[in-house]
Design an enzyme around this catalytic site. Sequence first.
Site, short mmCIF file in Angstrom:
data_model
loop_
_atom_site.label_atom_id
_atom_site.label_comp_id
_atom_site.label_asym_id
_atom_site.label_seq_id
_atom_site.Cartn_x
_atom_site.Cartn_y
_atom_site.Cartn_z
N ASP A 108 0.83 -1.15 0.12
CA ASP A 108 0.02 0.06 -0.07
C ASP A 108 1.03 1.10 -0.16
O ASP A 108 1.45 1.52 -1.04
CB ASP A 108 -0.92 0.01 1.15
CG ASP A 108 -1.83 1.08 1.26
OD1 ASP A 108 -2.77 1.03 0.30
OD2 ASP A 108 -2.07 1.63 2.54
N GLY A 110 3.92 1.10 1.36
CA GLY A 110 5.41 0.89 1.34
C GLY A 110 6.04 0.86 2.24
O GLY A 110 7.21 0.38 2.44
N ARG A 170 -10.06 -13.78 6.63
CA ARG A 170 -8.54 -14.25 5.91
C ARG A 170 -8.78 -15.40 5.07
O ARG A 170 -7.90 -15.90 4.36
CB ARG A 170 -7.43 -14.49 6.91
CG ARG A 170 -7.04 -13.08 7.85
CD ARG A 170 -5.72 -13.24 8.64
NE ARG A 170 -5.61 -12.30 9.51
CZ ARG A 170 -5.00 -11.17 9.22
NH1 ARG A 170 -4.40 -10.85 8.07
NH2 ARG A 170 -4.72 -10.40 9.99
P1 IMP Z 1 1.92 -0.48 3.84
O1 IMP Z 1 2.94 -0.49 4.90
O2 IMP Z 1 1.04 0.76 3.87
O3 IMP Z 1 2.51 -0.88 2.61
O4 IMP Z 1 0.69 -1.52 4.23
C1 IMP Z 1 1.08 -2.85 3.97
C2 IMP Z 1 0.07 -3.43 5.15
O5 IMP Z 1 -1.09 -2.91 5.24
C3 IMP Z 1 -0.25 -4.74 4.22
O6 IMP Z 1 1.10 -5.73 4.67
C4 IMP Z 1 -1.36 -5.32 4.70
O7 IMP Z 1 -1.29 -5.98 5.94
C5 IMP Z 1 -2.18 -3.97 5.19
N1 IMP Z 1 -3.19 -3.35 3.97
C6 IMP Z 1 -2.98 -2.50 3.26
N2 IMP Z 1 -4.04 -2.30 2.50
C7 IMP Z 1 -4.72 -3.48 2.54
C8 IMP Z 1 -6.16 -3.88 2.13
O8 IMP Z 1 -6.60 -3.20 1.05
N3 IMP Z 1 -6.52 -4.94 2.85
C9 IMP Z 1 -5.97 -5.44 3.83
N4 IMP Z 1 -4.82 -5.08 4.56
C10 IMP Z 1 -4.10 -4.10 3.84
#
Ligand code: IMP
Length: 186
Positions: A108, A110, A170
């Site tokens: 998302d 990152g 999940r």
């Molecule tokens: P980031 O650090 O923003 O890249 O978020 C990554 C983590 O957020 C992922 O490993 C997911 O566990 C969670 N995440 C992000 N988007 C979603 C979504 O649309 N559904 C469920 N979990 C999400």
Amino acid sequence: MPLAYEKYLKEVLIDERALQRRIAELGAQISTDYANCEDLMLLCILKGGVMFLSDLSRHILVPHVIDFMAASSYGFGARQSSGSVRIDMDLRMDVKGKHVLVVEDIIDSGYTLAFVIKTLQNREPASLRLCALLNKQSRREVDIKVDYIGFDIENKYVFGYGLDLDERFRNLPFVGVANLDALVDE
Ligand code: IMP
Ligand code: MG
């Protein structure tokens, strides 16, 4: 009886067949790319990556080990990441000298993967690559290179196939778009 998840599901985004077909393709690609590799490690990021890891691993013909790491970001609430990431559970194996392929459910902002990568790089793996089932490119806030991507998706909150909706669902075999209004109503 209506299924428990139905009221939270706006639409099925990627059905089981499409998921499994793409995962088989990724497994074949990874098997080719690592064909002569003797020290391959699949490193699953918990909890979301667990379904993907178990299916992907069965399509990887190169001998490999698996291990797990749990990371979470905190600060902005349940459905949005912040810059602060912590390792909740570290892996058991030593990554030094191993060819590590990180297996993640979704990227998302990152932040999570950027932190995981930095942590792992300090431990001197022989190589480090990333494989994510889902990628929300439009949400990216830190630049990271993803070597294998299952599907590029739009900026919608999704659940199923490892991804949770407030820790539930999940286990669904597909990826669906969440109807977040149904959660607010509760
Ligand atoms: P980031 O650090 O923003 O890249 O978020 C990554 C983590 O957020 C992922 O490993 C997911 O566990 C969670 N995440 C992000 N988007 C979603 C979504 O649309 N559904 C469920 N979990 C999400
Ligand atoms: Mg995750």
